[in-house]
Scaffold this motif. Structure first.
Motif, PDB file in Angstrom:
ATOM      1  N   LYS A  65     -15.354  59.761 -18.957  1.00  0.00           N
ATOM      2  CA  LYS A  65     -14.365  59.110 -19.824  1.00  0.00           C
ATOM      3  C   LYS A  65     -13.858  57.808 -19.180  1.00  0.00           C
ATOM      4  O   LYS A  65     -13.789  56.767 -19.833  1.00  0.00           O
ATOM      5  N   VAL A  66     -13.539  57.884 -17.912  1.00  0.00           N
ATOM      6  CA  VAL A  66     -13.027  56.711 -17.193  1.00  0.00           C
ATOM      7  C   VAL A  66     -14.120  55.647 -17.056  1.00  0.00           C
ATOM      8  O   VAL A  66     -13.885  54.466 -17.330  1.00  0.00           O
ATOM      9  N   LEU A  67     -15.309  56.048 -16.651  1.00  0.00           N
ATOM     10  CA  LEU A  67     -16.395  55.097 -16.450  1.00  0.00           C
ATOM     11  C   LEU A  67     -16.852  54.451 -17.757  1.00  0.00           C
ATOM     12  O   LEU A  67     -17.208  53.272 -17.776  1.00  0.00           O
ATOM     13  N   ASP A  68     -16.830  55.220 -18.851  1.00  0.00           N
ATOM     14  CA  ASP A  68     -17.170  54.650 -20.156  1.00  0.00           C
ATOM     15  C   ASP A  68     -16.180  53.571 -20.567  1.00  0.00           C
ATOM     16  O   ASP A  68     -16.542  52.597 -21.219  1.00  0.00           O
ATOM     17  N   GLN A  69     -14.930  53.747 -20.160  1.00  0.00           N
ATOM     18  CA  GLN A  69     -13.896  52.792 -20.540  1.00  0.00           C
ATOM     19  C   GLN A  69     -13.873  51.564 -19.621  1.00  0.00           C
ATOM     20  O   GLN A  69     -13.672  50.448 -20.071  1.00  0.00           O
ATOM     21  N   LYS A  70     -14.096  51.800 -18.322  1.00  0.00           N
ATOM     22  CA  LYS A  70     -14.050  50.689 -17.361  1.00  0.00           C
ATOM     23  C   LYS A  70     -14.925  51.048 -16.166  1.00  0.00           C
ATOM     24  O   LYS A  70     -14.513  51.771 -15.262  1.00  0.00           O
ATOM     25  N   LEU A  71     -16.149  50.557 -16.168  1.00  0.00           N
ATOM     26  CA  LEU A  71     -17.131  50.918 -15.156  1.00  0.00           C
ATOM     27  C   LEU A  71     -16.643  50.647 -13.733  1.00  0.00           C
ATOM     28  O   LEU A  71     -16.922  51.412 -12.813  1.00  0.00           O
ATOM     29  N   GLU A  72     -15.874  49.591 -13.543  1.00  0.00           N
ATOM     30  CA  GLU A  72     -15.386  49.237 -12.201  1.00  0.00           C
ATOM     31  C   GLU A  72     -14.450  50.288 -11.610  1.00  0.00           C
ATOM     32  O   GLU A  72     -14.198  50.284 -10.404  1.00  0.00           O
ATOM     33  N   MET A  73     -13.946  51.197 -12.434  1.00  0.00           N
ATOM     34  CA  MET A  73     -13.098  52.265 -11.908  1.00  0.00           C
ATOM     35  C   MET A  73     -13.898  53.210 -11.018  1.00  0.00           C
ATOM     36  O   MET A  73     -13.327  54.024 -10.302  1.00  0.00           O
ATOM     37  N   GLY A  74     -15.211  53.065 -11.019  1.00  0.00           N
ATOM     38  CA  GLY A  74     -16.040  53.849 -10.119  1.00  0.00           C
ATOM     39  C   GLY A  74     -15.687  53.619  -8.653  1.00  0.00           C
ATOM     40  O   GLY A  74     -15.971  54.465  -7.810  1.00  0.00           O
ATOM     41  N   TYR A  75     -15.046  52.485  -8.354  1.00  0.00           N
ATOM     42  CA  TYR A  75     -14.569  52.253  -6.990  1.00  0.00           C
ATOM     43  C   TYR A  75     -13.552  53.305  -6.577  1.00  0.00           C
ATOM     44  O   TYR A  75     -13.359  53.565  -5.391  1.00  0.00           O
ATOM     45  N   MET A  76     -12.856  53.895  -7.550  1.00  0.00           N
ATOM     46  CA  MET A  76     -11.805  54.864  -7.266  1.00  0.00           C
ATOM     47  C   MET A  76     -12.290  56.311  -7.369  1.00  0.00           C
ATOM     48  O   MET A  76     -11.519  57.233  -7.153  1.00  0.00           O
ATOM     49  N   LEU A  77     -13.544  56.484  -7.751  1.00  0.00           N
ATOM     50  CA  LEU A  77     -14.066  57.835  -7.949  1.00  0.00           C
ATOM     51  C   LEU A  77     -15.021  58.201  -6.822  1.00  0.00           C
ATOM     52  O   LEU A  77     -15.659  57.323  -6.258  1.00  0.00           O
ATOM     53  N   PRO A  78     -15.202  59.457  -6.515  1.00  0.00           N
ATOM     54  CA  PRO A  78     -14.422  60.576  -6.998  1.00  0.00           C
ATOM     55  C   PRO A  78     -13.022  60.572  -6.391  1.00  0.00           C
ATOM     56  O   PRO A  78     -12.740  59.805  -5.468  1.00  0.00           O
ATOM     57  N   CYS A  79     -12.161  61.440  -6.918  1.00  0.00           N
ATOM     58  CA  CYS A  79     -10.794  61.530  -6.394  1.00  0.00           C
ATOM     59  C   CYS A  79     -10.840  62.087  -4.975  1.00  0.00           C
ATOM     60  O   CYS A  79     -11.597  62.994  -4.670  1.00  0.00           O
ATOM     61  N   LYS A  80     -10.018  61.519  -4.123  1.00  0.00           N
ATOM     62  CA  LYS A  80      -9.972  61.925  -2.722  1.00  0.00           C
ATOM     63  C   LYS A  80      -8.713  62.758  -2.472  1.00  0.00           C
ATOM     64  O   LYS A  80      -7.613  62.368  -2.870  1.00  0.00           O
ATOM     65  N   MET A  81      -8.918  63.905  -1.832  1.00  0.00           N
ATOM     66  CA  MET A  81      -7.811  64.786  -1.465  1.00  0.00           C
ATOM     67  C   MET A  81      -7.918  65.068   0.027  1.00  0.00           C
ATOM     68  O   MET A  81      -8.987  64.903   0.619  1.00  0.00           O
ATOM     69  N   ALA A  82      -6.804  65.498   0.620  1.00  0.00           N
ATOM     70  CA  ALA A  82      -6.807  65.787   2.054  1.00  0.00           C
ATOM     71  C   ALA A  82      -6.000  67.040   2.350  1.00  0.00           C
ATOM     72  O   ALA A  82      -5.015  67.338   1.678  1.00  0.00           O
ATOM     73  N   ILE A  83      -6.457  67.763   3.359  1.00  0.00           N
ATOM     74  CA  ILE A  83      -5.719  68.878   3.930  1.00  0.00           C
ATOM     75  C   ILE A  83      -5.699  68.598   5.424  1.00  0.00           C
ATOM     76  O   ILE A  83      -6.748  68.348   6.030  1.00  0.00           O
ATOM     77  N   TYR A  84      -4.496  68.595   6.003  1.00  0.00           N
ATOM     78  CA  TYR A  84      -4.428  68.293   7.428  1.00  0.00           C
ATOM     79  C   TYR A  84      -3.236  68.984   8.070  1.00  0.00           C
ATOM     80  O   TYR A  84      -2.329  69.461   7.388  1.00  0.00           O
ATOM     81  N   LEU A 103      -3.059  49.915  -9.614  1.00  0.00           N
ATOM     82  CA  LEU A 103      -3.554  48.992  -8.600  1.00  0.00           C
ATOM     83  C   LEU A 103      -4.698  48.146  -9.147  1.00  0.00           C
ATOM     84  O   LEU A 103      -4.811  46.962  -8.852  1.00  0.00           O
ATOM     85  N   MET A 104      -5.526  48.754  -9.981  1.00  0.00           N
ATOM     86  CA  MET A 104      -6.648  48.047 -10.606  1.00  0.00           C
ATOM     87  C   MET A 104      -6.226  47.289 -11.864  1.00  0.00           C
ATOM     88  O   MET A 104      -7.048  46.603 -12.466  1.00  0.00           O
ATOM     89  N   GLY A 105      -4.958  47.431 -12.279  1.00  0.00           N
ATOM     90  CA  GLY A 105      -4.465  46.731 -13.455  1.00  0.00           C
ATOM     91  C   GLY A 105      -4.998  47.295 -14.760  1.00  0.00           C
ATOM     92  O   GLY A 105      -5.089  46.581 -15.762  1.00  0.00           O
ATOM     93  N   GLU A 106      -5.332  48.572 -14.773  1.00  0.00           N
ATOM     94  CA  GLU A 106      -5.936  49.201 -15.951  1.00  0.00           C
ATOM     95  C   GLU A 106      -4.920  50.042 -16.711  1.00  0.00           C
ATOM     96  O   GLU A 106      -4.914  51.261 -16.634  1.00  0.00           O
ATOM     97  N   THR A 107      -4.055  49.416 -17.475  1.00  0.00           N
ATOM     98  CA  THR A 107      -3.018  50.135 -18.213  1.00  0.00           C
ATOM     99  C   THR A 107      -3.601  51.021 -19.309  1.00  0.00           C
ATOM    100  O   THR A 107      -2.998  52.026 -19.681  1.00  0.00           O
ATOM    101  N   ASP A 108      -4.791  50.698 -19.824  1.00  0.00           N
ATOM    102  CA  ASP A 108      -5.413  51.513 -20.874  1.00  0.00           C
ATOM    103  C   ASP A 108      -5.844  52.887 -20.374  1.00  0.00           C
ATOM    104  O   ASP A 108      -6.067  53.790 -21.167  1.00  0.00           O
ATOM    105  N   LEU A 109      -5.959  53.045 -19.084  1.00  0.00           N
ATOM    106  CA  LEU A 109      -6.385  54.317 -18.513  1.00  0.00           C
ATOM    107  C   LEU A 109      -5.216  55.176 -18.030  1.00  0.00           C
ATOM    108  O   LEU A 109      -5.420  56.228 -17.430  1.00  0.00           O
ATOM    109  N   GLY A 110      -4.011  54.744 -18.317  1.00  0.00           N
ATOM    110  CA  GLY A 110      -2.824  55.444 -17.838  1.00  0.00           C
ATOM    111  C   GLY A 110      -2.729  56.890 -18.275  1.00  0.00           C
ATOM    112  O   GLY A 110      -2.378  57.770 -17.485  1.00  0.00           O
ATOM    113  N   GLU A 111      -3.066  57.157 -19.532  1.00  0.00           N
ATOM    114  CA  GLU A 111      -2.979  58.532 -20.049  1.00  0.00           C
ATOM    115  C   GLU A 111      -3.995  59.442 -19.360  1.00  0.00           C
ATOM    116  O   GLU A 111      -3.672  60.564 -18.973  1.00  0.00           O
TER     117      GLU A 111
END
Length: 129
Positions: A65-84, A103-111
């Protein structure tokens, strides 16, 4: 803006990793890759005494869904999590998807970012008790 969501737990590091992985799966997020910096750095001959696990997680439908809307959001994927572990306390956290979208200025992806963030927060929250 606060970029990180983090919770503490009384669980062991190993149990927190196991529980978070299971709770992510319960919410249709898979762990694509994981790295424990302690193990990797020691493997390279460097002294590092802190468990710090990075998980890269993904929900394929949300990613598409995100990549179809804005391919450059792939820079942020996959989501990164941490346990420490820090100061004898295990912590679970993530970068907030909403903050990354802003940060990427993508207000259309807010939801979509909010939906992903709330799901990942629930997985963390379900893993700390």
């Amino acid at each position: 803006m606060d970029f990180i969501y983090e919770q503490k737990t009384d669980k062991t590091f190993e149990q927190a990793v196991k529980d978070l992985t299971a709770n992510l799966a319960a919410h249709s997020f898979g762990v694509l890759w994981q790295l424990n910096f302690k193990d990797k750095l020691q493997e390279k001959g460097l002294e590092f005494d802190h468990n710090f696990m990075v998980l890269e997680v993904c929900n394929p439908a949300q990613a598409k869904k995100v990549l179809d809307q804005k391919l450059e959001m792939g820079y942020m994927l996959p989501c990164k999590m941490a346990i420490y572990e820090k100061d004898g306390v295990v912590r679970l956290g993530m970068m907030k998807p909403q903050a990354l979208v802003q940060l990427m200025g993508e207000t259309d992806l807010g939801e979509t970012a909010l939906e992903v963030e709330m799901t990942l927060r629930k997985a963390i929250d379900d893993s700390i008790h």
